[in-house]
Design a protein around this motif. Structure first.
Motif, mmCIF file in Angstrom:
data_model
loop_
_atom_site.group_PDB
_atom_site.id
_atom_site.type_symbol
_atom_site.label_atom_id
_atom_site.label_comp_id
_atom_site.label_asym_id
_atom_site.label_seq_id
_atom_site.Cartn_x
_atom_site.Cartn_y
_atom_site.Cartn_z
ATOM 1 N N SER A 443 0.842 -1.187 0.000
ATOM 2 C CA SER A 443 0.000 0.000 0.000
ATOM 3 C C SER A 443 0.876 1.236 0.000
ATOM 4 O O SER A 443 2.029 1.208 0.447
ATOM 5 C CB SER A 443 -0.908 0.011 1.232
ATOM 6 N N GLY A 444 0.331 2.329 -0.511
ATOM 7 C CA GLY A 444 1.060 3.579 -0.480
ATOM 8 C C GLY A 444 0.911 4.363 -1.759
ATOM 9 O O GLY A 444 0.116 3.999 -2.649
ATOM 10 N N ASN A 445 1.682 5.438 -1.843
ATOM 11 C CA ASN A 445 1.596 6.293 -3.022
ATOM 12 C C ASN A 445 2.890 7.078 -3.186
ATOM 13 O O ASN A 445 3.666 7.256 -2.243
ATOM 14 C CB ASN A 445 0.404 7.239 -2.914
ATOM 15 N N MET A 446 3.091 7.531 -4.414
ATOM 16 C CA MET A 446 4.157 8.482 -4.736
ATOM 17 C C MET A 446 3.509 9.609 -5.518
ATOM 18 O O MET A 446 2.794 9.370 -6.496
ATOM 19 C CB MET A 446 5.250 7.817 -5.579
ATOM 20 N N LEU A 447 3.738 10.857 -5.080
ATOM 21 C CA LEU A 447 3.099 12.013 -5.703
ATOM 22 C C LEU A 447 4.150 13.037 -6.102
ATOM 23 O O LEU A 447 5.101 13.299 -5.351
ATOM 24 C CB LEU A 447 2.103 12.662 -4.738
ATOM 25 N N VAL A 448 3.972 13.609 -7.288
ATOM 26 C CA VAL A 448 4.826 14.700 -7.757
ATOM 27 C C VAL A 448 3.923 15.846 -8.170
ATOM 28 O O VAL A 448 2.949 15.641 -8.912
ATOM 29 C CB VAL A 448 5.697 14.264 -8.954
ATOM 30 N N LYS A 449 4.260 17.038 -7.695
ATOM 31 C CA LYS A 449 3.471 18.222 -8.042
ATOM 32 C C LYS A 449 4.399 19.339 -8.517
ATOM 33 O O LYS A 449 5.367 19.695 -7.844
ATOM 34 C CB LYS A 449 2.688 18.719 -6.817
ATOM 35 N N GLU A 450 4.090 19.860 -9.705
ATOM 36 C CA GLU A 450 4.767 21.035 -10.269
ATOM 37 C C GLU A 450 6.296 20.906 -10.248
ATOM 38 O O GLU A 450 7.017 21.829 -9.898
ATOM 39 C CB GLU A 450 4.342 22.305 -9.514
ATOM 40 N N LEU A 451 6.778 19.756 -10.668
ATOM 41 C CA LEU A 451 8.231 19.560 -10.740
ATOM 42 C C LEU A 451 8.788 20.302 -11.941
ATOM 43 O O LEU A 451 8.240 20.244 -13.040
ATOM 44 C CB LEU A 451 8.569 18.078 -10.841
ATOM 45 N N SER A 459 17.472 24.596 -23.249
ATOM 46 C CA SER A 459 16.075 24.556 -22.819
ATOM 47 C C SER A 459 15.368 23.318 -23.332
ATOM 48 O O SER A 459 14.358 22.884 -22.767
ATOM 49 C CB SER A 459 15.332 25.814 -23.309
ATOM 50 N N SER A 460 15.909 22.699 -24.405
ATOM 51 C CA SER A 460 15.304 21.482 -24.948
ATOM 52 C C SER A 460 15.422 20.317 -23.979
ATOM 53 O O SER A 460 14.777 19.278 -24.174
ATOM 54 C CB SER A 460 15.960 21.112 -26.281
ATOM 55 N N LYS A 461 16.252 20.477 -22.917
ATOM 56 C CA LYS A 461 16.412 19.412 -21.934
ATOM 57 C C LYS A 461 15.701 19.722 -20.614
ATOM 58 O O LYS A 461 15.810 18.954 -19.661
ATOM 59 C CB LYS A 461 17.898 19.156 -21.677
ATOM 60 N N ASP A 462 14.996 20.838 -20.566
ATOM 61 C CA ASP A 462 14.244 21.168 -19.358
ATOM 62 C C ASP A 462 13.137 20.139 -19.130
ATOM 63 O O ASP A 462 12.428 19.756 -20.069
ATOM 64 C CB ASP A 462 13.624 22.557 -19.470
ATOM 65 N N ILE A 463 12.974 19.704 -17.891
ATOM 66 C CA ILE A 463 11.984 18.688 -17.537
ATOM 67 C C ILE A 463 10.893 19.329 -16.683
ATOM 68 O O ILE A 463 11.187 20.004 -15.685
ATOM 69 C CB ILE A 463 12.635 17.517 -16.770
ATOM 70 N N ARG A 464 9.661 19.090 -17.059
ATOM 71 C CA ARG A 464 8.505 19.558 -16.289
ATOM 72 C C ARG A 464 7.556 18.389 -16.039
ATOM 73 O O ARG A 464 7.242 17.647 -16.956
ATOM 74 C CB ARG A 464 7.758 20.666 -17.035
ATOM 75 N N VAL A 465 7.135 18.254 -14.793
ATOM 76 C CA VAL A 465 6.125 17.257 -14.433
ATOM 77 C C VAL A 465 5.059 17.989 -13.630
ATOM 78 O O VAL A 465 5.168 18.103 -12.402
ATOM 79 C CB VAL A 465 6.721 16.090 -13.623
ATOM 80 N N PRO A 466 4.046 18.518 -14.293
ATOM 81 C CA PRO A 466 2.995 19.235 -13.558
ATOM 82 C C PRO A 466 2.306 18.355 -12.517
ATOM 83 O O PRO A 466 1.960 18.818 -11.429
ATOM 84 C CB PRO A 466 2.019 19.662 -14.665
ATOM 85 N N GLU A 467 2.119 17.079 -12.871
ATOM 86 C CA GLU A 467 1.433 16.189 -11.936
ATOM 87 C C GLU A 467 1.728 14.738 -12.297
ATOM 88 O O GLU A 467 1.714 14.350 -13.462
ATOM 89 C CB GLU A 467 -0.081 16.422 -11.981
ATOM 90 N N ALA A 468 2.020 13.940 -11.278
ATOM 91 C CA ALA A 468 2.212 12.506 -11.453
ATOM 92 C C ALA A 468 1.811 11.805 -10.165
ATOM 93 O O ALA A 468 2.106 12.298 -9.070
ATOM 94 C CB ALA A 468 3.655 12.178 -11.803
ATOM 95 N N GLN A 469 1.136 10.679 -10.312
ATOM 96 C CA GLN A 469 0.658 9.953 -9.143
ATOM 97 C C GLN A 469 0.772 8.454 -9.372
ATOM 98 O O GLN A 469 0.341 7.938 -10.401
ATOM 99 C CB GLN A 469 -0.801 10.330 -8.841
ATOM 100 N N LEU A 470 1.374 7.752 -8.409
ATOM 101 C CA LEU A 470 1.462 6.294 -8.424
ATOM 102 C C LEU A 470 0.810 5.768 -7.156
ATOM 103 O O LEU A 470 1.179 6.172 -6.047
ATOM 104 C CB LEU A 470 2.920 5.815 -8.475
ATOM 105 N N LEU A 471 -0.172 4.867 -7.324
ATOM 106 C CA LEU A 471 -0.884 4.282 -6.190
ATOM 107 C C LEU A 471 -0.552 2.798 -6.125
ATOM 108 O O LEU A 471 -0.774 2.060 -7.089
ATOM 109 C CB LEU A 471 -2.390 4.481 -6.345
ATOM 110 N N PHE A 472 -0.009 2.357 -4.982
ATOM 111 C CA PHE A 472 0.434 0.974 -4.814
ATOM 112 C C PHE A 472 -0.635 0.133 -4.136
ATOM 113 O O PHE A 472 -1.168 0.513 -3.080
ATOM 114 C CB PHE A 472 1.710 0.926 -3.968
#
Length: 940
Positions: A443-451, A459-472
């Motif tokens: 059980s659990g989760n991993m959350l990413v917000k506004e990375l 700039s072509s290598k800039d990484i953006r993760v507005p939202e990501a969610q993993l639910l175990f």
């Protein structure tokens, strides 16, 4: 002061002495010059005889002064180049190899090598997909003299072996391991001929990089070792007397011994650290060590111990353990406002011996805090091999904006966003494999917000993760939302993964289902090689390897991509359905807009072996320009190069398969395709091929063609393109192209008939036609020219300027018709004669072959007994030779000789069996030849 008088006799004696010394000096200088060429020739001859590689030496010098009175041989620019299957690779490139020998030892029973030195060398070690290694280059000579039973023992003494400024690059493809060692230095001294000796070693590497499965385990690691080892070469027992190992700033010390006279290997080894400052172990973290490490302020102590005691033999392991303890540690860069605090580590690995399944992993605590955000992890694992019993928890929050407050980023780099994790696992892995989810807790989760991570350079290598969610959960890893972009590339996905725990812990099959949407995806951005350039020469660069699909994936994908770029293919509004299962990628459907036209594809890609890929394709392209067709599908530029120089629109279908080699290139000789090229309208102008045709026909006005509504059915068989008959109009005439072909080497073989009404035929062309008709009439053909002229055109040679032959079509048809009539008459006569004798001839032929097979089997059986005896006698002789001495070096030398005897025996035995097989095969072949002759005679 009394005056010293030098008599004439003294003067004469001094002159004689001086000239004698000068003469000796000149001899010491000049004598080696006369032997250098012979030494070089002998060295190259013996090296190439001993090694299955190409050895070259630019220069050889023999000096009697450099290490007087001991002779020294210096080899300059030594090169060892591999042969197949590593042809083109350089195994060793050394600027200097030097060896000196004690002059007087040449007249004793002990050879005394004063030094062996290798300077400024580059070494490239490679293990390929077939697990063959490019350094396995030693082979025995073709004929090996059997040594005398009582041969003199090998007595060899080394004073010093030295390697300096060595670069090593290692690539183990099957093991997915790579290593790079820069500026490696090594020295070894000791009497290797003695039963008991002290070996002194020192080695140092300025930088070591090591990665496995593309995961870096060491980067820019500085390694240093000094040791004294008591070596009992009778018992093969090595005891550590004194040593110090340095890994960056971490100092380690070994104590104990290893003995390996026979199997198993015995050992009692302990590892400890004499300095327990936390900073020393922190130096092993590559990213931290690379950034102003000497200026870092640290607090805390560390304790590290490891041991191995017992026997090692095959799958039986000694007892071993490792313990790492860090208490209340922290570190901070002086230039930054904060540091990483509350670092606590309590980790142990222990095994009582025997099976690796007895290993117990206890990570009782792993914790740290970045400003006010803590992160912690603990884990306990037992029976890791048979059925992992897992109890694990990971929990923490990281504000990525705090990273730059505790770690110095490069100029222009920046990061922000929140990352949180809370994960718990507990139970036997077999519960998950049996789908007994109620007995296993996940059980659990991993959350990413506004990375956000800004590269700072591109700039072509800039990484953006507005939202990501993993639910175990125990059954699934759910991904309800995942949004990310790298430069212009963007991805939004959702889906789930099943069986992820067996996949992680026991290499089980990972199952999943994903839906992916993207506004822009350039696959080339992720295939480009962004790794730092190695110092290896261009000839040693690792080639692109075949992408081998894993056999433990079962994943389905549905993709919708507004702009998809791969290689030189640009697709708009792409819809893709794909799956990966059993090492095979299947594309059920790919539909998209290609330039102003459309693109549809289905197919598959599989890798049955690590060196061979198989591709099946079914492609349909509509309404694409001829230039875009040739740029997108290079095959058509290869087979029909005139298309690229034309202007117009075409459509295309392709259906077939091909193979790919280990370098991810299409094997054109195995390309097999069927399809149709539909030309809606194209203009051909100033083409070399068309110029050759129009010049031969005296029809210069047709050098520029405008073709409409033309269909060309084609097939590619083992790399050769064949086109089926097709027609097209020119002015008021017609061109009928019969079946022809284009090869990979641009060779062509085409026949066409051009029909033209007399009203449009130019005078020059008409004169040529009348001349051809006159020649045909003289040859006995009734050839007349009416209101229409038909030319038979033959194209041979190679594109773009083939050889053009011209004739009248009705004369050509008459010749072909006559030939066919003669053939039919011959067939009828032959058929009546053959049927009467064939049955009896076949019986006689079968009897001959049966008798020959019986004789062949008897020969093979008898010779196999002889071959087996050769091998048995050789094995007995080899065993006797090896067991005749206990001296380790002499034993090693005799083992080499014994291996040579066995190799020669196997060679002789194989030759006996081969000769027997050849003799038997010849009997059968001769019988078949006689039988076939009887049958052929019956047919006549």
């Amino acid at each position: 002061m009394k005056k010293i008088t030098v008599t004439k006799g003294v003067k004469k004696g001094l002159k004689i002495t001086g000239f004698t010394l000068l003469g000796i000096l000149l001899l010491l200088i000049t004598i080696p010059i006369f032997f250098q060429k012979q030494i070089l020739e002998i060295t190259l001859k013996e090296a190439n005889k001993m090694l299955d590689a190409k050895v070259s030496i630019e220069n050889c010098r023999l000096s009697l002064i450099r290490n007087f009175p001991n002779p020294t041989v210096v080899l300059k620019k030594v090169l060892i180049e591999n042969k197949a299957p590593f042809e083109g690779d350089t195994l060793l490139q050394a600027q200097e190899v030097m060896a000196g020998i004690n002059l007087f030892s040449l007249f004793s029973d002990q050879y005394h090598i004063t030094k062996v030195v290798i300077n400024d060398a580059r070494v490239h070690l490679l293990t390929n997909q077939d697990t063959l290694s490019n350094w396995s280059i030693y082979h025995s000579t073709d004929t090996v003299q059997k040594p005398e039973e009582e041969s003199a023992p090998l007595n060899l003494k080394f004073d010093k072996v030295s390697l300096s400024h060595i670069y090593v690059y290692y690539n183990d493809i099957p093991g997915a391991m790579k290593a790079e060692v820069k500026d490696f230095n090594f020295t070894l001294s000791g009497n290797l001929s003695a039963d008991q000796t002290v070996l002194k070693t020192a080695m140092e590497a300025a930088s070591i990089d090591f990665a496995m499965n593309k995961i870096p385990f060491a980067h820019n690691l500085h390694f240093k070792l000094k040791s004294k080892i008591d070596a009992d070469l009778n018992k093969y027992k090595f005891t550590v007397l004194d040593n110090e190992i340095a890994l960056n700033d971490l100092i380690l010390q070994l104590e104990g011994w290893v003995a390996m006279p026979e199997e198993p290997i015995d050992m009692d080894i302990k590892l400890k650290i004499p300095k327990n400052d936390f900073k020393n172990i922190l130096s092993l973290v590559p990213a931290i060590y690379a950034k102003d490490f000497k200026e870092i302020k640290t607090e805390g102590k560390v304790a590290l111990d490891a041991y191995a005691k017992g026997h090692y033999y095959k799958d039986q392991y000694p007892a071993f353990g490792l313990s790492l303890l860090v208490n209340n540690a922290k570190f901070q860069y002086p230039s930054l406002p904060a540091g990483v605090t509350n670092i606590e580590i309590d980790a142990k690995v222990a095994n009582k011996g025997g099976s690796l399944d007895n290993t117990i992993v206890d990570i009782n605590k792993f914790a740290l805090a970045i400003l006010e955000n803590p992160f912690s992890w603990w884990a306990h694992v037992i029976t890791p091999i048979s059925d992992p019993n897992i109890d694990m928890n990971m929990k923490g929050t990281i504000n990525l904006a705090d990273i730059k407050k505790v770690y110095p980023l490069d100029a222009g780099q920046d990061m922000s966003g929140m990352f949180t994790m809370d994960l718990a696992l507990k139970g036997l892995l077999s519960y998950v494999e049996k789908e007994q989810y109620d007995k296993f807790v996940a059980s659990g989760n991993m959350l990413v917000k506004e990375l956000l991570f800004k590269d700072g350079k591109e700039s072509s290598k800039d990484i953006r993760v507005p939202e990501a969610q993993l639910l175990f959960t125990t059954a699934k890893l759910n991904i309800p939302v995942f949004k990310a972009s790298i430069g212009r590339n963007s991805v939004a996905a959702n889906g789930y993964v099943q069986n992820y725990l067996p996949y992680i812990f026991k290499d089980g099959t990972l199952k999943g289902n994903f839906t992916v949407n993207s506004t822009y995806l350039n696959v080339n951005d992720f295939l480009s090689d962004e790794t730092p350039k190695q110092e290896t020469p261009a000839a040693e660069e690792t080639p692109l390897l075949l992408i081998v699909l894993p056999d433990n994936l079962d994943v389905n994908l549905q993709l919708k991509i507004e702009k998809l770029i791969y290689d030189n293919i640009n697709l708009d509004n792409a819809l893709l359905g794909a799956s990966i299962k059993n090492s095979k990628l299947t594309i059920s459907k790919l539909a998209a807009n290609l330039f102003a036209g459309s693109f549809n594809m289905s197919g598959s890609y599989a890798t049955p072996t690590p060196k061979r890929g198989l591709v099946d394709l079914d492609i349909a392209v509509a309404n694409i320009s001829t230039q875009e067709l040739c740029n997108t599908f290079a095959l058509f530029d290869k087979y029909l190069p005139f298309l690229k120089k034309s202007d117009g629109k075409v459509s295309l279908t392709m259906n077939g398969n091909t193979a790919m080699d280990e370098k991810m290139s299409i094997v054109l000789e195995e390309l097999n395709m069927n399809g149709k090229l539909a030309i809606k309208e194209i203009k051909l102008s100033q083409l070399e091929t068309m110029n050759s045709i129009t010049e031969a026909l005296k029809l210069e006005k047709y050098q520029n063609l405008h073709l409409r509504d033309l269909e060309i059915p084609y097939s590619i068989v083992n790399g050769k393109m064949f086109t089926k008959p097709f027609n097209f109009k020119i002015d008021k005439g017609n061109v009928a192209v019969e079946q022809g072909s284009v090869g990979l080497d641009k060779s062509v073989d085409y026949t066409a008939v051009i029909s033209m009404p007399m009203t449009v035929v130019p005078a020059n062309t008409l004169n040529m036609a009348n001349s051809l008709a006159a020649k045909a009439t003289a040859a006995g053909f009734n050839t007349t020219i009416g209101n229409e002229i038909k030319f038979a055109l033959k194209l041979t040679g190679k594109l773009p300027k083939p050889k053009v032959s011209v004739g009248l079509d009705n004369a050509r048809n008459m010749i072909e018709s006559t030939v066919e009539q003669v053939k039919e008459q011959v067939k009828e006569v032959a058929k009546e004669t053959v049927n009467k004798a064939l049955e009896e001839a076949q019986k006689q032929a079968d009897a001959l072959v049966a008798a020959a097979r019986k004789s062949a089997d008897d020969i093979v059986a008898a010779q196999k007994k002889a071959a087996d005896k050769i091998l048995a006698d050789a094995q007995a002789e080899a065993d006797k030779m090896i067991n005749s001495t206990k001296n380790p070096l002499e034993k090693a030398a005799k083992k080499v000789a014994a291996d040579a005897i066995l190799k020669e025996a196997r060679k002789q035995a194989d030759q006996v069996n081969l000769d027997a097989q050849k003799q038997g095969d010849k009997l059968i072949a001769d019988a078949q030849t006689k039988g076939n002759a009887l049958i052929e005679k019956a047919k006549q």
